[in-house]
Every structure is written in structure tokens, then in C-alpha cells.
Design an enzyme around this catalytic site. Structure first.
Site, mmCIF file in Angstrom:
data_model
loop_
_atom_site.group_PDB
_atom_site.id
_atom_site.type_symbol
_atom_site.label_atom_id
_atom_site.label_comp_id
_atom_site.label_asym_id
_atom_site.label_seq_id
_atom_site.Cartn_x
_atom_site.Cartn_y
_atom_site.Cartn_z
ATOM 1 N N ASN A 8 10.951 -10.782 16.832
ATOM 2 C CA ASN A 8 11.110 -11.988 17.620
ATOM 3 C C ASN A 8 12.233 -11.711 18.603
ATOM 4 O O ASN A 8 13.327 -11.316 18.180
ATOM 5 C CB ASN A 8 11.424 -13.203 16.743
ATOM 6 C CG ASN A 8 11.444 -14.492 17.532
ATOM 7 O OD1 ASN A 8 12.317 -14.717 18.358
ATOM 8 N ND2 ASN A 8 10.463 -15.350 17.279
ATOM 9 N N LEU A 10 14.264 -13.383 20.161
ATOM 10 C CA LEU A 10 15.507 -14.141 19.998
ATOM 11 C C LEU A 10 16.394 -13.565 18.899
ATOM 12 O O LEU A 10 17.567 -13.935 18.792
ATOM 13 C CB LEU A 10 15.202 -15.607 19.699
ATOM 14 C CG LEU A 10 14.500 -16.392 20.808
ATOM 15 C CD1 LEU A 10 14.152 -17.792 20.321
ATOM 16 C CD2 LEU A 10 15.361 -16.461 22.059
ATOM 17 N N SER A 11 15.851 -12.681 18.099
ATOM 18 C CA SER A 11 16.591 -12.097 16.981
ATOM 19 C C SER A 11 17.457 -10.930 17.450
ATOM 20 O O SER A 11 16.956 -9.971 18.045
ATOM 21 C CB SER A 11 15.605 -11.618 15.907
ATOM 22 O OG SER A 11 16.201 -10.673 15.050
ATOM 23 N N ALA A 12 18.753 -11.015 17.178
ATOM 24 C CA ALA A 12 19.674 -9.936 17.546
ATOM 25 C C ALA A 12 19.293 -8.602 16.902
ATOM 26 O O ALA A 12 19.271 -7.569 17.583
ATOM 27 C CB ALA A 12 21.105 -10.321 17.184
#
Length: 212
Positions: A8, A10-12
Site C-alpha cells: 500500500n 501509504l505504508s512507510a
């Protein structure tokens, strides 16, 4: 067989893997996982990864998760000069490992603690969360003093991990301009081939989420 990355944007940790792959010249087959609708909890995903987390990679049936472990593996297997990003020298490797653990135990949790209320509850973080993040940014800025990258003057796997975490702050427009060493390091990271594109994809996804 290609390496498939379930992620995803948005996941760091997912972006850390994407940055590593881009830097070592590995093309990933990307499959986006909608965490908000629970795609990571579906039986087919759980059968692959019982920890139901991203990033997860699938290389012809060889499955891995946990971004730090994934990056070490990809660098070892696919980078033509793996020691550049993860040296065998014990002291240099220890510094990289130290920064990976610093992110895991201190830096990333402070960022997540600050951002979670903003993104998921639509409210400001409490004073404790604000202070923890400010303290970690000050600490990280001091750790970067006199260095080009997080573990010294050479790019390493730790830069992708810390870069993924620090990039999260852009989603909420957190002002880091007073942290001069962080700003200089971030600028070096964004100047690397392909890294700016990954950050822009994150920002576009965040904007779409916030407008929906």
C-alpha cells in the site's frame, strides 16, 4: 519469475522496499492491497502471510514480509554490488543495523503516534504524541550531524527505512524546516533516481483518500 510486491503506497515500510528495489535496479510486479477495505484479511492473503501485513513479497512461491528483512534479501540477491548498501564490515553494518532498529523502536512509532489521530480519527494528536515526535525529530537531526546519510557518508539500506518513515510527515504537512540536517538528507534522498516519483505517488494517494 518476477518478484511480486504486495503493498500500500501509504505504508512507510512498503515505500522503503520500493526505494530499495528502484536503487538496485530491480523491477517489481506491484499489487496494491486496500488495507481500509480489509483486503489483507481475506483468506487468500492470510494463506500467504498469516501476519496479514504489507509489504509482502512473493518470488515464485518464496514468501517474505517485514520490510527490513525484505530489503536485506533483495539487496543480497539482486544488487550487483550488495556491499555498497549493506557492507560486510562489522562496524559499518552495525551502524546500519542500529539505525534500522532506531526507526523500528523509536522514530517510526513517534510518527505513527502523531499521525494516526489525524488520519483515522480526524482529530489533533494529544500533547504527548506531539512531544514524542518533536523529541525524535530533534534526536534524528542530531544523529545526522556531519553525515550525508543516516549511517555515515554512504547510502545504505537504513536510508530507505528512515526515508519511508520521514516521508509520512508530508501527508499532513508537518513542518520540518527547522531541522536542517533532516532537510539536507531528505533532499539527497529525493534526488536519487526514482525516489521522488515514489513520494509523489504517496502524496497523490493521500490526497485521494482525504477527499473521499
Amino acid at each position: 519469475m518476477p518478484v511480486t510486491l504486495y503493498h500500500n503506497i501509504l505504508s512507510a515500510p512498503c515505500r522503503a522496499v520500493m526505494m530499495c528495489a528502484k536503487t538496485i535496479g530491480l523491477d517489481l510486479e506491484e499489487k496494491s492491497v486496500d488495507l481500509f477495505s480489509g483486503e489483507h484479511m481475506k483468506p487468500e492473503f492470510l494463506a500467504m502471510n498469516p501476519c496479514h501485513c504489507v509489504p509482502t513479497i512473493d518470488e515464485d512461491g518464496f514468501i517474505m514480509w517485514e520490510s527490513r528483512a525484505i530489503n536485506i534479501y533483495l539487496n543480497d540477491k539482486y544488487c550487483k554490488t550488495p556491499e555498497k548498501l549493506y557492507p560486510k564490515n562489522p562496524e559499518k553494518r552495525a551502524q546500519i543495523n542500529l539505525m534500522l532498529q532506531y526507526d523500528l523502536c523509536s522514530f517510526n512509532p513517534a510518527i505513527v503516534g502523531y499521525m494516526a489521530p489525524l488520519l483515522f480519527a480526524k482529530k489533533d494528536p494529544d500533547e504527548e504524541a506531539k512531544k514524542k515526535l518533536a523529541d525524535q525529530l530533534e534526536t534524528f537531526d542530531k544523529m545526522l550531524e556531519g553525515k550525508k546519510y543516516v549511517a555515515g557518508n554512504e547510502l545504505s539500506l537504513a536510508d530507505f527505512t528512515l526515508g519511508g518513515s520521514c516521508g509520512m510527515l508530508g501527508i499532513v504537512g508537518y513542518d520540518t524546516s527547522s531541522y536542517k540536517n533532516i532537510v539536507a538528507w531528505r533532499d539527497r534522498m529525493v534526488a536519487l533516481p526514482g525516489i521522488k516519483d515514489i513520494q509523489e505517488r504517496m502524496m497523490a494517494a493521500a490526497a485521494a483518500m482525504q477527499s473521499s
